[in-house]
Design a protein around this motif. Structure first.
Motif, PDB file in Angstrom:
ATOM      1  N   UNK A  50      -2.114  43.422 -36.813  1.00 25.81           N
ATOM      2  CA  UNK A  50      -3.278  43.913 -36.073  1.00 25.81           C
ATOM      3  C   UNK A  50      -3.152  45.409 -35.796  1.00 25.81           C
ATOM      4  N   UNK A  51      -1.942  45.865 -35.499  1.00 25.92           N
ATOM      5  CA  UNK A  51      -1.732  47.294 -35.292  1.00 25.92           C
ATOM      6  C   UNK A  51      -2.006  48.078 -36.576  1.00 25.92           C
ATOM      7  N   UNK A  52      -1.590  47.529 -37.720  1.00 22.34           N
ATOM      8  CA  UNK A  52      -1.833  48.211 -38.994  1.00 22.34           C
ATOM      9  C   UNK A  52      -3.324  48.258 -39.304  1.00 22.34           C
ATOM     10  N   UNK A  53      -4.045  47.179 -39.017  1.00 26.91           N
ATOM     11  CA  UNK A  53      -5.486  47.176 -39.249  1.00 26.91           C
ATOM     12  C   UNK A  53      -6.181  48.202 -38.364  1.00 26.91           C
ATOM     13  N   UNK A  54      -5.769  48.301 -37.121  1.00 27.98           N
ATOM     14  CA  UNK A  54      -6.337  49.317 -36.227  1.00 27.98           C
ATOM     15  C   UNK A  54      -6.005  50.722 -36.708  1.00 27.98           C
ATOM     16  N   UNK A  55      -4.817  50.875 -37.280  1.00 25.99           N
ATOM     17  CA  UNK A  55      -4.428  52.173 -37.830  1.00 25.99           C
ATOM     18  C   UNK A  55      -5.317  52.554 -39.003  1.00 25.99           C
ATOM     19  N   UNK A  56      -5.594  51.612 -39.911  1.00 28.45           N
ATOM     20  CA  UNK A  56      -6.481  51.888 -41.051  1.00 28.45           C
ATOM     21  C   UNK A  56      -7.902  52.205 -40.579  1.00 28.45           C
ATOM     22  N   UNK A  57      -8.383  51.456 -39.585  1.00 26.34           N
ATOM     23  CA  UNK A  57      -9.720  51.746 -39.057  1.00 26.34           C
ATOM     24  C   UNK A  57      -9.778  53.137 -38.441  1.00 26.34           C
ATOM     25  N   UNK A  58      -8.695  53.539 -37.777  1.00 24.11           N
ATOM     26  CA  UNK A  58      -8.656  54.874 -37.187  1.00 24.11           C
ATOM     27  C   UNK A  58      -8.708  55.963 -38.230  1.00 24.11           C
ATOM     28  N   UNK A  59      -8.122  55.716 -39.408  1.00 23.44           N
ATOM     29  CA  UNK A  59      -8.138  56.727 -40.463  1.00 23.44           C
ATOM     30  C   UNK A  59      -9.543  56.986 -40.987  1.00 23.44           C
ATOM     31  N   UNK A  60     -10.378  55.949 -41.027  1.00 20.30           N
ATOM     32  CA  UNK A  60     -11.699  56.089 -41.639  1.00 20.30           C
ATOM     33  C   UNK A  60     -12.831  56.193 -40.618  1.00 20.30           C
ATOM     34  N   UNK A  61     -12.605  55.751 -39.371  1.00 19.05           N
ATOM     35  CA  UNK A  61     -13.695  55.765 -38.386  1.00 19.05           C
ATOM     36  C   UNK A  61     -13.292  56.319 -37.033  1.00 19.05           C
ATOM     37  N   UNK A  62     -12.040  56.743 -36.874  1.00 18.29           N
ATOM     38  CA  UNK A  62     -11.608  57.264 -35.588  1.00 18.29           C
ATOM     39  C   UNK A  62     -11.199  56.148 -34.636  1.00 18.29           C
ATOM     40  N   UNK A  63     -10.742  56.530 -33.454  1.00 25.34           N
ATOM     41  CA  UNK A  63     -10.289  55.549 -32.465  1.00 25.34           C
ATOM     42  C   UNK A  63     -10.396  56.156 -31.075  1.00 25.34           C
ATOM     43  N   UNK A  64     -10.280  55.290 -30.090  1.00 20.81           N
ATOM     44  CA  UNK A  64     -10.273  55.714 -28.698  1.00 20.81           C
ATOM     45  C   UNK A  64      -8.991  55.231 -28.038  1.00 20.81           C
TER      46      UNK A  64
END
Length: 336
Positions: free
Chosen positions: A70-84
């Protein structure tokens, strides 16, 4: 040709995903095997003497209490869409591409890293132009005049260039042209858009120190390839047809000898774009390499992860360009 390009781009994307997964596992899975807990990782975002409540809050807000996938998936999402992220009462936005926040200064990694990219790009591309033109030209002339004075002298210089490390040639150039003879003193990086002449002036010594090493390798490789190619039957056929020697050398001989040159050029340029650590340290250039050295000395995992993925991207991108150039240099690649 279009299908060939699509296949290579698809393979490059898959390779980048694999590299990102391996890199993420190295930084977040192996520490767990070594006994580091999520609490210890979260504590690095807080500072000295963190309270258990603060550690628990940061661990939850950053998702460090989630499973690794789940952490890796959140990391990939952050690369393409950012994160908070929530380090305090107000959420902090990590913009695309999000490599996270630094352990030390709590700033986004990508803006800090992107400021260093123009310096490294200028250093790598300028040096690459020098070593490619000088190395290939020297190798071709040496192959056309084997055992001549020029051949022996140039290969001797090439052997010296391969043997001498960059930190030695760089320090020698600085000593001679900045201190003993202050022709190029006060070397500081200037952006190309600000002053192109000062940009080139302040980078000429780093370019030469890098090009001296790499051009030596390219000269020896080009000479060996040209000697082998110029003895082939189709070269004799081209000469028998009455083609001028210049066309025989450039169109038939050099083109066939370029395949290994293109291969190592893509690898060398990709590695340098990921950071020329020694050269940047010798000449005090604020590039990606110096950024990586500082991140490693600070044990700043988000910065190290960002540099690693950026270097992997440059290497994969350069190899993709090399694959496309193969199709132009050798038409047989398009049929394979």
């Amino acid at each position: 040709m279009f299908a060939y390009i699509i296949r290579r781009i698809f393979a490059a994307v898959i390779l980048l995903l694999v590299v990102s997964a391996v890199t993420f596992a190295i930084f977040f899975l192996l520490p767990r095997f070594a006994g580091e807990t999520a609490d210890q990782l979260a504590a690095q975002y807080i500072g000295k003497n963190p309270s258990p409540e603060a550690i628990a809050a940061v661990k939850q807000n950053l998702g460090l209490d989630q499973p690794l996938y789940a952490q890796y998936w959140n990391f990939l999402k952050g690369l393409v869409s950012g994160a908070e992220y929530k380090f305090g009462p107000e959420p902090a936005t990590c913009h695309v591409p999000c490599f996270g926040y630094s352990f030390k200064n709590h700033l986004e990694v990508w803006p800090e890293l992107s400021k260093r990219i123009p310096t490294t790009l200028s250093l790598a591309i300028g040096a690459a132009v020098l070593w490619l033109t000088s190395g290939v030209a020297t190798g071709v002339v040496s192959a056309l005049k084997p055992r001549s004075i020029f051949d022996r002298l140039s290969m001797g210089v090439a052997l010296a260039g391969v043997s001498l490390p960059v930190f030695f040639t760089g320090a020698l150039l600085l000593t001679l042209f900045s201190y003993e003879w202050p022709i190029l003193d006060n070397l500081q990086y200037v952006d190309f858009t600000d002053n192109p002449l000062m940009w080139a002036r302040n980078l000429i010594l780093p370019w030469i120190s890098l090009a001296f090493l790499y051009s030596a390798l390219y000269a020896r490789l080009t000479r060996a390839g040209m000697l082998e190619t110029m003895s082939e039957d189709y070269i004799r056929t081209a000469r028998a047809k009455g083609l001028v020697e210049r066309k025989v050398v450039t169109r038939h001989g050099l083109r066939a000898a370029l395949t290994p040159i293109v291969t190592i050029f893509g690898m060398d340029l990709g590695l340098l774009l990921g950071g020329a650590l020694i050269t940047e340290q010798v000449f005090s250039l604020q590039g990606v390499g110096q950024f990586a050295v500082q991140a490693i000395s600070d044990n700043d995992l988000p910065k190290i992860l960002g540099v690693t993925l950026l270097a992997a991207f440059f290497i994969v991108a350069c190899n993709l360009v090399v694959d496309l150039l193969y199709a132009l240099v050798d038409p047989r690649v398009r049929l394979s």
